[in-house]
Design a protein around this motif. Structure first.
Motif, PDB file in Angstrom:
ATOM      1  N   ASP A  49       0.833  -1.209   0.000  1.00  0.00           N
ATOM      2  CA  ASP A  49       0.000   0.000   0.000  1.00  0.00           C
ATOM      3  C   ASP A  49       0.865   1.256   0.000  1.00  0.00           C
ATOM      4  O   ASP A  49       0.588   2.224  -0.729  1.00  0.00           O
ATOM      5  N   LEU A  50       1.909   1.243   0.836  1.00  0.00           N
ATOM      6  CA  LEU A  50       2.788   2.412   0.936  1.00  0.00           C
ATOM      7  C   LEU A  50       3.443   2.721  -0.408  1.00  0.00           C
ATOM      8  O   LEU A  50       3.452   3.870  -0.868  1.00  0.00           O
ATOM      9  N   LEU A  51       3.988   1.697  -1.057  1.00  0.00           N
ATOM     10  CA  LEU A  51       4.665   1.921  -2.326  1.00  0.00           C
ATOM     11  C   LEU A  51       3.692   2.376  -3.405  1.00  0.00           C
ATOM     12  O   LEU A  51       4.046   3.180  -4.282  1.00  0.00           O
ATOM     13  N   ASP A  52       2.452   1.899  -3.319  1.00  0.00           N
ATOM     14  CA  ASP A  52       1.438   2.316  -4.297  1.00  0.00           C
ATOM     15  C   ASP A  52       1.158   3.818  -4.228  1.00  0.00           C
ATOM     16  O   ASP A  52       0.838   4.440  -5.249  1.00  0.00           O
ATOM     17  N   ARG A  59      12.852 -11.205  -6.179  1.00  0.00           N
ATOM     18  CA  ARG A  59      12.216 -10.949  -7.466  1.00  0.00           C
ATOM     19  C   ARG A  59      12.532  -9.512  -7.878  1.00  0.00           C
ATOM     20  O   ARG A  59      12.225  -8.584  -7.132  1.00  0.00           O
ATOM     21  N   PRO A  60      13.101  -9.285  -9.044  1.00  0.00           N
ATOM     22  CA  PRO A  60      13.383  -7.912  -9.477  1.00  0.00           C
ATOM     23  C   PRO A  60      12.108  -7.068  -9.489  1.00  0.00           C
ATOM     24  O   PRO A  60      11.012  -7.566  -9.771  1.00  0.00           O
ATOM     25  N   SER A  61      12.264  -5.791  -9.183  1.00  0.00           N
ATOM     26  CA  SER A  61      11.126  -4.879  -9.114  1.00  0.00           C
ATOM     27  C   SER A  61      11.555  -3.526  -9.674  1.00  0.00           C
ATOM     28  O   SER A  61      12.738  -3.299  -9.936  1.00  0.00           O
ATOM     29  N   PRO A  62      10.613  -2.603  -9.837  1.00  0.00           N
ATOM     30  CA  PRO A  62      11.004  -1.247 -10.255  1.00  0.00           C
ATOM     31  C   PRO A  62      11.929  -0.568  -9.252  1.00  0.00           C
ATOM     32  O   PRO A  62      12.624   0.384  -9.597  1.00  0.00           O
ATOM     33  N   TRP A  63      11.942  -1.060  -8.020  1.00  0.00           N
ATOM     34  CA  TRP A  63      12.765  -0.453  -6.968  1.00  0.00           C
ATOM     35  C   TRP A  63      14.177  -1.015  -6.935  1.00  0.00           C
ATOM     36  O   TRP A  63      15.104  -0.328  -6.507  1.00  0.00           O
ATOM     37  N   ALA A  64      14.362  -2.251  -7.339  1.00  0.00           N
ATOM     38  CA  ALA A  64      15.691  -2.880  -7.302  1.00  0.00           C
ATOM     39  C   ALA A  64      15.737  -4.025  -8.309  1.00  0.00           C
ATOM     40  O   ALA A  64      14.907  -4.931  -8.257  1.00  0.00           O
ATOM     41  N   ALA A 108      12.425  -9.817  -0.162  1.00  0.00           N
ATOM     42  CA  ALA A 108      12.766 -10.501  -1.413  1.00  0.00           C
ATOM     43  C   ALA A 108      11.591 -10.507  -2.382  1.00  0.00           C
ATOM     44  O   ALA A 108      11.739 -10.194  -3.573  1.00  0.00           O
ATOM     45  N   ARG A 109      10.405 -10.873  -1.891  1.00  0.00           N
ATOM     46  CA  ARG A 109       9.242 -10.956  -2.768  1.00  0.00           C
ATOM     47  C   ARG A 109       8.809  -9.591  -3.282  1.00  0.00           C
ATOM     48  O   ARG A 109       8.251  -9.466  -4.378  1.00  0.00           O
ATOM     49  N   ALA A 110       9.073  -8.536  -2.488  1.00  0.00           N
ATOM     50  CA  ALA A 110       8.738  -7.174  -2.920  1.00  0.00           C
ATOM     51  C   ALA A 110       9.820  -6.587  -3.816  1.00  0.00           C
ATOM     52  O   ALA A 110       9.625  -5.522  -4.409  1.00  0.00           O
ATOM     53  N   GLY A 111      10.972  -7.268  -3.912  1.00  0.00           N
ATOM     54  CA  GLY A 111      12.070  -6.769  -4.729  1.00  0.00           C
ATOM     55  C   GLY A 111      12.706  -5.523  -4.171  1.00  0.00           C
ATOM     56  O   GLY A 111      13.018  -4.578  -4.914  1.00  0.00           O
ATOM     57  N   LEU A 112      12.924  -5.511  -2.839  1.00  0.00           N
ATOM     58  CA  LEU A 112      13.474  -4.332  -2.171  1.00  0.00           C
ATOM     59  C   LEU A 112      14.819  -4.644  -1.519  1.00  0.00           C
ATOM     60  O   LEU A 112      15.084  -5.784  -1.132  1.00  0.00           O
ATOM     61  N   PRO A 113      15.677  -3.645  -1.374  1.00  0.00           N
ATOM     62  CA  PRO A 113      16.904  -3.832  -0.593  1.00  0.00           C
ATOM     63  C   PRO A 113      16.563  -4.222   0.843  1.00  0.00           C
ATOM     64  O   PRO A 113      15.519  -3.828   1.383  1.00  0.00           O
ATOM     65  N   MET A 114      17.467  -4.981   1.468  1.00  0.00           N
ATOM     66  CA  MET A 114      17.223  -5.509   2.814  1.00  0.00           C
ATOM     67  C   MET A 114      18.330  -5.070   3.773  1.00  0.00           C
ATOM     68  O   MET A 114      19.506  -5.065   3.426  1.00  0.00           O
ATOM     69  N   VAL A 115      17.916  -4.722   4.994  1.00  0.00           N
ATOM     70  CA  VAL A 115      18.840  -4.431   6.090  1.00  0.00           C
ATOM     71  C   VAL A 115      18.679  -5.544   7.113  1.00  0.00           C
ATOM     72  O   VAL A 115      17.558  -5.801   7.581  1.00  0.00           O
ATOM     73  N   ILE A 116      19.777  -6.204   7.461  1.00  0.00           N
ATOM     74  CA  ILE A 116      19.680  -7.349   8.360  1.00  0.00           C
ATOM     75  C   ILE A 116      20.800  -7.319   9.396  1.00  0.00           C
ATOM     76  O   ILE A 116      21.933  -6.967   9.108  1.00  0.00           O
ATOM     77  N   GLY A 117      20.472  -7.648  10.639  1.00  0.00           N
ATOM     78  CA  GLY A 117      21.449  -7.749  11.727  1.00  0.00           C
ATOM     79  C   GLY A 117      21.057  -8.940  12.588  1.00  0.00           C
ATOM     80  O   GLY A 117      20.067  -9.611  12.304  1.00  0.00           O
ATOM     81  N   PRO A 162      13.863   5.730  -2.196  1.00  0.00           N
ATOM     82  CA  PRO A 162      14.273   4.324  -2.128  1.00  0.00           C
ATOM     83  C   PRO A 162      13.803   3.649  -0.839  1.00  0.00           C
ATOM     84  O   PRO A 162      14.097   4.122   0.262  1.00  0.00           O
ATOM     85  N   PRO A 163      13.045   2.539  -0.956  1.00  0.00           N
ATOM     86  CA  PRO A 163      12.598   1.816   0.235  1.00  0.00           C
ATOM     87  C   PRO A 163      13.575   0.691   0.604  1.00  0.00           C
ATOM     88  O   PRO A 163      14.174   0.050  -0.269  1.00  0.00           O
TER      89      PRO A 163
END
Length: 335
Positions: free
Chosen positions: A143-146, A210-215, A181-190, A167-168
């Protein structure tokens, strides 16, 4: 002292505006802004702030407001959130806030998003949320990205967000890696202390991406505490205040302001407190430059991460700044 793997990696800062004994919350917020200026001068790529509610030890409760102050005080460093906890807010309002930031500071704003709700039942009630709201994170994220692309079915348009590119990033805890991953977005992990869990999350993210318009490709940012000092003892001392705050919260249920390392080390602790305290000191990347280079090379080769988000907090602000300077000398030695 730098190495090729470190030199090609981006380094960024997440400051949680930790309060300190004897200092008001306003000082923690001003310290955050001052640190952002230093981080920019030192060559860090991004400077992010966090969202916490009802925590005595954290002044940063309104990250988009604080991000505006940070962006106003800097010129070139990217500024964002690590993160806005999306289940606490309506996606439209979050989109509007980041749209305003991007309109004011074009090309510099990041939208780091997490799926946590308040840490205690009282905070969740005050926010009008419960633990189950985190389960809707993937839908809230969509919803946010929309709102930025004008895809809302309501007929409403987010102003000034629509048409802007912010950039999200997804803060991956638990299910977050799969969602990112499913949204095709960069991930921050710790965090860097549990290397096995870290690697499992990264593998899951890359395999499901999955590639997306964002990444177009997976992008991994690893986060954790890194402390660099002139001696091993000084580096360890930087970790002491946060380790004690964590031990205190585990045994007493509330996360307190940071105490000076000297007062912590002089405390008489119960066996339970001592166990949590020692655990809080272990596993971080900390030491003199050579040791930190070795540990960074190892974790970067293991993870293949594109970026490191440094989350170090300590009572001694000059020593903390010195640590950030020493780290910058490792990844940008000629700066």
């Amino acid at each position: 002292m730098s190495s090729s793997v470190i030199a090609r990696t981006r380094f960024s800062v997440l400051d949680r505006s930790r309060t300190r004994e004897g200092h008001p919350p306003s000082a923690a917020l001003r310290d955050t802004v001052a640190l952002a200026r230093e981080a920019e001068a030192l060559g860090y790529h991004r400077f992010w702030v966090s969202e916490h509610h009802g925590v005595p030890g954290v002044a940063g409760s309104a990250p988009t407001v604080l991000a505006a102050a940070v962006a106003s005080a800097t010129r070139t460093i990217r500024v964002g959130t690590g993160g806005v906890m999306l289940p606490n807010h309506r996606p439209l309002v979050v989109a509007e806030q980041f749209g305003v930031l991007e309109a004011l500071f074009p090309g510099r704003i990041d939208m780091g998003l997490g799926r946590s709700v308040g840490f205690t039942d009282g905070v969740r009630r005050a926010l009008g949320r419960d633990k189950g709201d985190a389960e809707d994170f993937a839908a809230q994220l969509g919803d946010l990205l929309d709102w930025f692309t004008g895809g809302s079915p309501t007929g409403v348009h987010a102003r000034p967000s629509e048409g802007l590119t912010v950039p999200p990033f997804v803060l991956a805890m638990g299910e977050g890696a799969g969602i990112a991953a499913r949204a095709g977005l960069p991930m921050v992990i710790g965090d860097l202390r549990d290397r096995e869990k870290l690697l499992r999350g990264i593998d899951r993210y890359r395999s499901l991406f999955r590639p997306s318009p964002w990444a177009a490709e997976p992008y991994v940012m690893i986060s954790g505490t890194i402390a660099v000092a002139g001696t091993e003892a000084d580096a360890r001392r930087l970790l002491v205040p946060e380790a004690w705050s964590a031990a205190y919260s585990r045994t007493r249920g509330t996360f307190p302001p940071l105490a000076p390392a000297e007062s912590v080390e002089a405390r008489t602790m119960t066996a339970k407190e001592r166990g949590f305290y020692e655990a809080g000191l272990a596993g971080h990347i900390a030491g003199i430059g050579d040791r930190v280079v070795h540990e960074l090379e190892k974790v970067l080769k293991e993870t293949g991460a594109e970026e490191v988000l440094v989350t170090t907090s300590s009572f001694d602000r000059p020593a903390l700044l010195d640590s950030y300077r020493r780290l910058a000398a490792l990844f940008a030695p000629g700066r």
